[in-house]
Design an enzyme around this catalytic site. Structure first.
Site, mmCIF file in Angstrom:
data_model
loop_
_atom_site.group_PDB
_atom_site.id
_atom_site.type_symbol
_atom_site.label_atom_id
_atom_site.label_comp_id
_atom_site.label_asym_id
_atom_site.label_seq_id
_atom_site.Cartn_x
_atom_site.Cartn_y
_atom_site.Cartn_z
ATOM 1 C CG LEU A 58 8.468 -2.568 2.828
ATOM 2 C CD1 LEU A 58 7.922 -2.940 1.919
ATOM 3 C CD2 LEU A 58 9.028 -3.471 3.720
ATOM 4 C CG ASP A 59 7.053 -0.043 6.079
ATOM 5 O OD1 ASP A 59 6.315 -1.133 5.556
ATOM 6 O OD2 ASP A 59 7.780 -0.251 7.140
ATOM 7 C CB THR A 60 5.613 5.767 2.805
ATOM 8 O OG1 THR A 60 6.554 5.414 1.693
ATOM 9 C CG2 THR A 60 6.401 5.571 4.042
#
Lengths: 278, 278, 278, 278
Positions: free
Chosen positions: A221-223
């Site tokens: 999700l966050d990379t």
């Protein structure tokens, strides 16, 4: 005269700019702006051309498909307003900013709908007369919930999904339905703090800068590849909650800017990197 | 293979990129990076191309001079280190930063000499084994003083004069000896304060941001075309003297960056505007 | 009249400001500036007072030691220039900036010596007539090398060690010799990239902002309490090497500012957080 | 326990902090945060104290009125939401941001009404169920138009008028009805460009930074004491219109922050300067 935007990326070789601008010149198009970049270590060429003329640009694209390297990505940007769907949870700051910009035609997008796993933001969305889909995750397995969201989203055939503080992790299956077409915003620190409660960790080490990163969503999700980042200073007088609050202003600006860059067809994605011609 | 940088600006017309890249392509040069910009209201075209090859680039330039519009400025960037002379008065911060960057090869320049109307900075310059010319303005008319400076500078045949906090106004006659080749740094406010004691005025109105502007010098010392600007926050606890001091860090960074952009041949000047390809 | 700076931190309780300012008032000192902060979750009180007067401030301190909570840290700032030693490896940008500021009295410090595991920077240090100690780490165990450094540093009895791009990890034993008295600078990303080659990782994900963090050194070299942070934008045209280079300007400014805050006695350290009264 | 905020400014003299905190201590109030500042050249003292307790704070204020210098301004901040009225013309960006923050309780204010000389923004205001007063200036003398506005505003008894891109100059008579209670936002440049078409002038000189300034309105519309300033970079590719557009994001953030500082009682005004305790 209509303006068209052409995006090409391919393995670098000699004479690419000459060949591409030659096609435009032969068909009597006028180049309005032109950006190229060669990623030297990757030996990859990127070009974005805005050009104007009376004729259809399709023959240019057809000709380029024949003459450029077979691996070339050649894309004529879609004209007009692009359909998007926004996913949110409970925080209004990013959504509100997008709704206002949409209402005042600052984004070349049409917000088709807002989908949320909470009812909190329904009144805000309804003020702007946009459909709001409340799809609670309670009592549902993740795949069930995601399937319900995909079903609600599908009729709008959006070009992009915008996660405007949607606080649930998306499965790789979900992400694969909109590859490189999901845009997320999340807080960022300098240096980063991994794991739970990042604002708490940032507070405990006394960070002096907090920030936000907008990025394409990949499996993790966050990379994903980064679109826009920005920061603002904080100090010891900020509690962890104050930091989270202070992050809101930066988040909403970063997300709006990222969406604008994507919608204006200024973004190339190559492996995990973005090449952005502002 | 040698890298060359070609800068062209001319009234805009169709097919310029195609014709220019065609010349490079025909002579087997490889384009490394390419920037173009069309100033639409001014109908003016700007292009900077870095290209590499084994042959001499001169035939390309000759051919372009024949085929491009007669009003075109076509310039092949000089290779290697450019000779510059620095003028200072008494403040060491900008000069020191330039001397350090020069000593560590961060600037594609050779500092030939430093000229000052005060002796204050002689020891600093001598640490770096660079000639220092002390030319006092005392007892001299402005034209006499300027003539003495020009005479001291001339043997170095500098490409640029850098005013690193040189606190005397230059006459139009002086400026005309180095047209668009004098770079100055000065404090800037948001909004600006005209006249004497700008830091005092800024203090009295409680400004929250101070800044610096690097620019080419035209007849009017502080209003030439802008190269680089930057700012930093201040607050009520800064006295007018503190603001001046706080301005130093921003001044030295802005001046060094401006000089780097100019020396790397990234700057076009058109009327009073700069077009800068970073 | 002499100015004194008093720093007090202790568990919070009612009336602390009143009691402390009472002592100053009774002894006829005039408060020039006063900062207090209560870390509410930690229930801890911080106060920094600059005050002026003709008498000795020692009786105030003695009285406060009697009347404030036993756990209070009460510290009268040392007057004048503080002795510091700088450790470097091969990069000149931070060291050069500190040497220039020192030469022009911008730092309330006396740089007693520079220590390095390479000879590279000796000529720069010698320009400023400051002792340079070359202590190679080659052929030495880490504890031997650190012992040699400590031995070279000891005669200067520095208040602070400044790691101005000293590229070796310090052992907990070394750090314990100068507890909360070692200041380090290192690159920072938003988000952070762990492990080797952080600029490479940042490049590969296409980061848009790079930064620097100055911090006190604790056992883990790069995660001590943060003093100053700052950033600058980058884009896809920066190679990993360009990013490292671009980081230099921000590193030197951040380190100088951190050192200034520490030397001006504006920094409290409480657990892993700094409270900084600018 | 209720929290109170006390603001005091007066000519500086010895022992002020001690006397003020003494009153609080004697009445068993607990200081939560305390900021003082002495403007040394002006010999003026500023103090903002947040304190908590069960008793009424009025006796503290009464006692301080007796014991502090006669010229002291002593003010206990009003509790709760402050009534404000917003004036606009046709641009939605600042108004929209304020309406959203208001709807989500980010501002300690109650927006009582929006007044405009155009009908353009009525639909936006009505979405948020706030009264909108359209008072056209057409066919009216300035004093007639201002009288009509004052009449519409009066029943709301606002603490502050917020000019959220209200594009008409206010007369000194109007300003004198709300002295130091009118907050304005306007574009700012580094350096400033006076007169008409500032974005055009900024474009022509190639500015690299544009900004915004929020300030109290005094007789001269755009030169009152400054509350907040911020900037953002621009480059040659921005037309004058693009610059104006780019300024919107910065304007809305700066205005919201200024209003927040004023409403949280963090601002002192002394002559033409603000002292702001963030």
């Amino acid at each position: 005269m209509t303006t068209h935007i052409l995006l090409i990326d391919c393995p670098d070789e000699k004479g690419l700019v000459y060949r591409i601008t030659g096609e435009l010149s032969r068909r009597n198009f006028n180049i309005i702006s032109n950006h190229e970049f060669v990623d030297a270590p990757a030996e990859h060429f990127f070009m974005r051309t805005a050009f104007a003329g009376d004729a259809s640009p399709d023959p240019v694209v057809d000709e380029l498909r024949k003459t450029l390297p077979a691996a070339a990505n050649i894309r004529l940007a879609a004209a007009g307003q692009r359909p998007i769907v926004i996913l949110v949870t409970r925080e209004p700051h990013c959504l509100g900013d997008l709704l206002l910009r949409h209402a005042y035609h600052e984004l070349p997008a049409r917000i088709c709908a807002v989908v949320s796993n909470h009812e909190t933001l329904a009144p805000l969305v309804q003020k702007f007369e946009i459909p709001f889909h409340f799809i609670s995750h309670e009592g549902l397995e993740r795949e069930q919930h995601e399937a319900a969201i995909l079903e609600a989203v599908a009729p709008y055939t959006p070009d992009y999904l915008v996660l405007a503080k949607y606080m649930r992790v998306l499965s790789p299956q979900f992400v694969s339905c909109y590859p490189n077409r999901i845009i997320n915003i999340h807080h960022s620190f300098l240096p980063a703090f991994m794991g739970a409660s990042p604002y708490r960790q940032a507070f405990e080490r006394g960070v002096k800068i907090i920030g936000a990163t907008a990025h394409f969503v990949t499996d993790d999700l966050d990379t994903g590849p980064i679109l826009v980042q920005n920061v603002q200073p904080v100090d010891h007088s900020y509690s962890a909650a104050d930091m989270a609050q202070a992050g809101h202003d930066i988040e909403k600006i970063v997300l709006s800017k990222a969406l604008k860059l994507v919608l204006e067809e200024r973004v190339f994605l190559h492996h995990h990197r973005t090449v952005i011609f502002e």
